[in-house]
Each structure stands twice: as structure tokens, then as C-alpha cells.
Motif scaffolding. Structure first.
Motif: not given
Length: 354
Positions: A150-174
Motif C-alpha cells: 500500500t502506498i502510504g503518506q510516508e511515500d510522498v516526496d517531501t524532499l522535492r515535492g515531486s508529483s506522482s500518478h500513484v495516489p496515497v492509498g493505492t494497493e498494488l502487488a509488489r
């Protein structure tokens, strides 16, 4: 004059046939511009052949004369250099391509021979090239590829503020997380892979650095799994080894060279594309690919690609400009092909083995 004109025409055809399509089209629009230097080169040979032609009245002599004309064109070193320049127009005085990356290394993977290098020992930030090591550590751990992460809030880029197409809460296989990290350089996917490693991110980074040591990477250090941290550094020389190691993993070869892939994100279908457009080119046979960029690293590109029927490792670091890393890769390819043309011409002039 007919023989001389034939020589010039023959050279023009040869040059056009060895150019890249765009260059050939330009030459076709301005043939005189391309053939004028070559005409001067073969003028003396043409004069001699013309004299021979005038002395020969029998038709049986014509084939021999044409063969001599053909060889006169191809035998001239100056003409060969002209033809090579048409294939790889940006070369230095030593015949090497003029690349615009600050550091690079081109190596024959099979033999380890270095074909080209510049600042190859410079230790530089490598940005998302990091993700090749991330993938190796994940696969070495033999964790279940089917496990849902699961993508968590910890995975959000706070260092550079880069965007992502995978929203928090997304569940995907490894497996899908790994694919998106390699193919589309998704930072949140790479972060989630490290977080879900036994012992979490600290243990994962420690495993990355142990792997680097095991591979003999003396200039390589990692502080995160994404490459967003500029303290993730390496050298072109080390990265040749790292790409070679990555090429031994079938899933890394597959995922890093996938052109596009559709993933279901919270019930919605989304297509992800490879960050390296060359993987879609029919002119390239790429085994491993990874791009990288942060401000500190500039544009980077590493590949394992089959050129001249050999596996070659291409490492391009700190390329200036949006398209320079791809253009440099194309220059390397055309340079290698031009060298092959020189060898082929030399073999043709020697004739068949007896």
C-alpha cells in the motif's frame, strides 16, 4: 568525364546509403554539397581510369573498368572518412563522437573493454538510476511478488515535492510496484518497496550498500531507494558494473524495457509509459534501461543494448538539455556503426580469403 561523373555518382549513392534517414534526406536535397569534397578526393583516380577507358574499345573491358572505378572510390582513406562523417557527423580529430554528457563510459559487456570514456571516475549524484539497485535488492530478498503493498503518506516526496500518478492509498502487488519503479521511475512505488522490506527503509538502504560493495562498486553510496536524495552517488565506471549486474535479472530486463503498461488504480485504469523513448525504437535492441534526473545530477541514462551484435553498456551522466542524453546515445550508436563500416570496407578491399 563519364567515368569521373560515375565515380562521383557512386560515391553519392554510397554516402546516402550509410547515412541516418534524416541526414540522407538532407543530402538528397543538396547532393552537390555532399559530393563536392569527395569529387576532389577521387579526381586523380578518376583521371587515370578515364585514360584507361579511352584506350579500351572492347566491351569486355567495361566490367573491369567499372570494378576499378568502384575500388578507387572505396580505397581512398579520405573518401572513407567522408562516408563515416555522414553517419556520425559530430566526431573529434581522433574519430570519437562528441558527446554532451559531463561524464560517460561505453563498454563491451562481454569483454569488459572500455570503448569510450570521459570523467568516468567522477563521483556524481545518480538520481533514479538508484532504482536499478532498489530492484536488485528486492529480488535478492525473494519476497513474494504477489504480496499487496500500500502506498502510504510516508511515500510522498517531501524532499522535492515531486508529483506522482500513484495516489496515497493505492494497493498494488509488489511486482507492479517494481514494474512502475523501473519503467516509469515512480518514486512512491520505489519508496513503498523499501518500506515493506524486512526491517523497513534503514534495513533496505543497508542492503543496497552491501550489494554495492559485493559488486565492487567503490564510488557508490545510497541513502534512499528512490534517488531523490542527492547523496545517492556513483561514477560512470561503477555504473557500468551495476548495469551489467542488473542485466542478469530477467524481471529487471523485462520491466525496465516495457514501453507502456496499464494498471488499475483504485478501480480506474491508467497507462504508464517508459521514461526512455528509445525502448520503443525499432532501431534499438535494449536489454536494460534506466533514466534519472534531479537538479544536482542533470539528465542521466544507463542502458545495456545490443550493438554490432554485442552487448554494450552505455552510461551517460549529467547531460545538459532535455534531449541530450538520448541524442548522445544515438551518437554512440552511429559512431559504432560507422566504425563497423570502416572495417567492412577494409575487408571488401582485401577480397575473399583464399
Amino acid at each position: 568525364m563519364k567515368i569521373r561523373n560515375s565515380l562521383i555518382a557512386l560515391l553519392g549513392v554510397f554516402a546516402l546509403n550509410t547515412m541516418a534517414p534524416a541526414d540522407a534526406f538532407a543530402a538528397a536535397q543538396h547532393p552537390a554539397k555532399k559530393t563536392a569534397p569527395a569529387a576532389k578526393v577521387v579526381a586523380k583516380s578518376a583521371a587515370k581510369i578515364e585514360k584507361t577507358a579511352k584506350a579500351s574499345t572492347k566491351g569486355s573491358k567495361q566490367a573491369a573498368i567499372r570494378e576499378k572505378a568502384h575500388r578507387a572510390v572505396y580505397a581512398s582513406p579520405a573518401v572513407q572518412r567522408t562516408a563515416v562523417a555522414a553517419v556520425a557527423p559530430e566526431i573529434d580529430q581522433e574519430g570519437n563522437p562528441l558527446l554532451h554528457s559531463a561524464a560517460f563510459m561505453i563498454a563491451d559487456q562481454a569483454t569488459g573493454s572500455v570503448l569510450l570514456e570521459k570523467n568516468s571516475d567522477a563521483v556524481l549524484p545518480i538520481a533514479s538510476i538508484t532504482k536499478l539497485m532498489t530492484a536488485m535488492v528486492v529480488l535478492d530478498a525473494r519476497l513474494s511478488l504477489g504480496e499487496i503493498l500500500t502506498i502510504g503518506q510516508e511515500d510522498v516526496d517531501t524532499l522535492r515535492g515531486s508529483s506522482s500518478h500513484v495516489p496515497v492509498g493505492t494497493e498494488l502487488a509488489r511486482e507492479d510496484m517494481l514494474r512502475l519503479a523501473l519503467m516509469s521511475s515512480e518514486n512512491r512505488a520505489a519508496s513503498a518497496l523499501a518500506r515493506h522490506y524486512p526491517g523497513g527503509l534503514p534495513a533496505f538502504v543497508a542492503a543496497m550498500n552491501r550489494k554495492a560493495q559485493a559488486l565492487g562498486l567503490r564510488d557508490t553510496r545510497f541513502l534512499d531507494s528512490t534517488g531523490l536524495n542527492s547523496a545517492n552517488v556513483s561514477s560512470a565506471r561503477d555504473l557500468v558494473k551495476m548495469v551489467s549486474a542488473a542485466s542478469r535479472y530477467p524481471l529487471i530486463r523485462e520491466f525496465s524495457t516495457t514501453a507502456n503498461y496499464v494498471v488499475s488504480l483504485n478501480g480506474r485504469q491508467r497507462q504508464f509509459n517508459n521514461t526512455n523513448a528509445l525502448v520503443s525504437s525499432p532501431d534499438w535492441q535494449i536489454g536494460v534501461s534506466k533514466t534519472g534526473f534531479i537538479n544536482e545530477s542533470g539528465k542521466c541514462l544507463v542502458m545495456q543494448a545490443w550493438l554490432l551484435n554485442k552487448p554494450m553498456i552505455i552510461v551517460l551522466l549529467d547531460s545538459f538539455g532535455r534531449f541530450t542524453r538520448v541524442a548522445d546515445a544515438q551518437r554512440v550508436k552511429r559512431w559504432l556503426e560507422s566504425a563497423a563500416i570502416q572495417q567492412k570496407l577494409a575487408a571488401n578491399l582485401r577480397g575473399p580469403a583464399t
